[in-house]
Design a protein around this motif. Structure first.
Motif, PDB file in Angstrom:
ATOM      1  N   CYS A  94       7.488   1.124  -3.476  1.00  0.00           N
ATOM      2  CA  CYS A  94       7.266  -0.325  -3.512  1.00  0.00           C
ATOM      3  C   CYS A  94       5.891  -0.669  -4.077  1.00  0.00           C
ATOM      4  O   CYS A  94       5.048   0.200  -4.293  1.00  0.00           O
ATOM      5  N   SER A  95       5.688  -1.984  -4.272  1.00  0.00           N
ATOM      6  CA  SER A  95       4.401  -2.504  -4.726  1.00  0.00           C
ATOM      7  C   SER A  95       4.111  -3.798  -3.984  1.00  0.00           C
ATOM      8  O   SER A  95       5.025  -4.590  -3.744  1.00  0.00           O
ATOM      9  N   THR A  96       2.833  -4.012  -3.625  1.00  0.00           N
ATOM     10  CA  THR A  96       2.405  -5.282  -3.037  1.00  0.00           C
ATOM     11  C   THR A  96       1.053  -5.675  -3.610  1.00  0.00           C
ATOM     12  O   THR A  96       0.290  -4.830  -4.078  1.00  0.00           O
ATOM     13  N   THR A 266       0.505   0.582  -3.707  1.00  0.00           N
ATOM     14  CA  THR A 266       1.787   1.185  -4.094  1.00  0.00           C
ATOM     15  C   THR A 266       2.045   2.338  -3.117  1.00  0.00           C
ATOM     16  O   THR A 266       1.918   2.136  -1.913  1.00  0.00           O
ATOM     17  N   GLY A 280       2.710   6.457  -7.591  1.00  0.00           N
ATOM     18  CA  GLY A 280       2.652   5.029  -7.914  1.00  0.00           C
ATOM     19  C   GLY A 280       1.328   4.600  -8.505  1.00  0.00           C
ATOM     20  O   GLY A 280       1.037   3.395  -8.585  1.00  0.00           O
ATOM     21  N   ARG A 283       1.693   2.126 -11.444  1.00  0.00           N
ATOM     22  CA  ARG A 283       1.965   0.744 -11.037  1.00  0.00           C
ATOM     23  C   ARG A 283       0.713   0.095 -10.438  1.00  0.00           C
ATOM     24  O   ARG A 283       0.421  -1.078 -10.692  1.00  0.00           O
ATOM     25  N   TYR A 284      -0.031   0.858  -9.675  1.00  0.00           N
ATOM     26  CA  TYR A 284      -1.258   0.349  -9.060  1.00  0.00           C
ATOM     27  C   TYR A 284      -2.271  -0.068 -10.122  1.00  0.00           C
ATOM     28  O   TYR A 284      -2.914  -1.116 -10.006  1.00  0.00           O
ATOM     29  N   LEU A 287      -1.296  -3.390 -11.550  1.00  0.00           N
ATOM     30  CA  LEU A 287      -1.564  -4.462 -10.590  1.00  0.00           C
ATOM     31  C   LEU A 287      -3.051  -4.813 -10.550  1.00  0.00           C
ATOM     32  O   LEU A 287      -3.434  -5.982 -10.695  1.00  0.00           O
ATOM     33  N   VAL A 310       5.794  -4.205 -12.978  1.00  0.00           N
ATOM     34  CA  VAL A 310       5.745  -2.958 -12.205  1.00  0.00           C
ATOM     35  C   VAL A 310       7.085  -2.657 -11.545  1.00  0.00           C
ATOM     36  O   VAL A 310       7.181  -1.779 -10.685  1.00  0.00           O
TER      37      VAL A 310
END
Length: 355
Positions: A94-96, A266, A280, A283-284, A287, A310
């Motif tokens: 996941c990603s936040t 991530t 991840g 992706r990080y 972001l 992402v």
């Protein structure tokens, strides 16, 4: 004889009416909850408005649950009235991130990445807690894309949806998301409240009015990670605070966002003691770079664009699919939610909450 037969029939009818009335009186809130379930996207995405008591206060009063099995037994006894249930929490990536709009609203973005599964928006209004909306992975309850909660009998397991949530926001503007770390499962053992991964999310949404209160809840619980894995969390609030909660060798580590900084997460650890463990990083980097290039300022549609940047949709060497199952932008200030299902970014579902 005819009079006697009539009396017997009348007695039977009265008894049946009493039984039906008693059943409805006992389960009317559960029936109301199940009747509220509706499908909102053809992919296999639903919503439910929980009118029944899902027993969080009772779970806390008994000292919590030390593992998924104990939580399942509590759910069976308290919510499902003896109907058997198994939790099956899969690996997910996941990603936040947190950002702020130009007008000053604080928003929280979240991708939930997994093989294709059904999801559910879970609206709760506990008597002794904050209202919230959260998103549940209902494959944990045994549902599939082909067999969802589409009939009255199949809806029963959805009563347990408040305990299989993966992210959410409450009426105080606190958002939280959980992300997988492929590490030794966290298993703290002291004299604190025992909670599993998803029940900890439930506690934060029901009881925390700020990031500080969420951190206090985490610091006063023994975390028992679910599904033989480890996890970390990002929590953010309507005042612009954000923090990451991680566990290193069963010790809690809290990384607060500093003033002027941005924060995202991530599937690798960001604590200094074990920095970069996991995956991840690509992706990080997207972001953080995007947030920094924009000084942490993103409008809701830009936040959704970042989630798309992402998002995942790939097949690995073993033939397993990893795809973004939902992308959510929570507005912690205005209490709104925009959500995209299964990478269909041209179709956004929008909700205004907690009025």
């Amino acid at each position: 004889m005819n009079k006697l037969l009539k009396r017997v029939l009348i007695t039977i009818v009265v008894v049946l009416l009493v039984l039906v009335g008693g059943f409805y009186a006992m389960f009317n809130k559960e029936i109301t909850t199940m009747n509220s379930i509706k499908q909102i996207d053809d992919y296999g995405f639903y919503e439910v408005h929980v009118a029944s008591n899902y027993g969080l206060d009772g779970l806390v009063e008994q000292g919590g649950a030390k593992n998924d099995g104990e939580l399942v037994q509590y759910v069976i006894k308290t919510i499902l009235k003896g109907i058997p249930l198994e939790f099956n929490i899969p690996d997910f990536g996941c990603s936040t991130f947190q950002a702020q709009t130009a007008s000053g609203d604080w928003i929280f973005g979240r991708n939930y990445d997994l093989n294709p599964i059904p999801g559910m928006l879970v609206f709760t209004e506990p008597e002794n807690g904050y209202r919230s909306v959260s998103i549940a992975n209902i494959s944990v309850l045994g549902y599939t894309l082909e067999n969802g909660p589409d009939s009255f009998t199949s809806k029963v397991m959805s009563l347990a949806a408040p305990y299989v949530i993966m992210d959410g926001m409450n009426e105080m503007g606190v958002s939280i998301g959980v992300l997988l770390i492929k590490d030794t499962p966290t298993d703290q053992n002291s004299d604190k409240l025992d909670l599993t991964t998803t029940s900890a999310l439930r506690l934060v949404l029901d009881k925390a009015a700020s990031v500080d209160e969420a951190i206090e809840l985490f610091e006063n619980m023994d975390m028992h990670a679910s599904a033989n894995a480890s996890y970390h969390f990002q929590v953010a609030d309507a005042n612009g605070n954000s923090a990451v909660i991680e566990y290193i060798d069963n010790e809690i580590s809290v990384i607060r966002k500093e003033a002027g900084d941005v924060q995202a997460l991530t599937n690798f650890l960001i604590s200094e003691a074990k920095y970069n463990f996991g995956k991840g990083q690509d992706r990080y980097e997207i972001l953080i770079n995007t947030l920094e290039e924009n000084n942490g300022i993103l409008e809701t549609d830009q936040a959704m664009d970042l989630l798309q940047a992402v998002s995942q949709d790939k097949v690995d060497d073993d033939g397993d699919i990893t795809a973004t199952q939902w992308s959510a932008v929570y507005n912690n200030t205005k209490k709104t939610l925009d959500i995209v299902v299964a990478n269909k970014f041209d179709k956004v579902y929008s909700y205004e909450l907690f009025k």
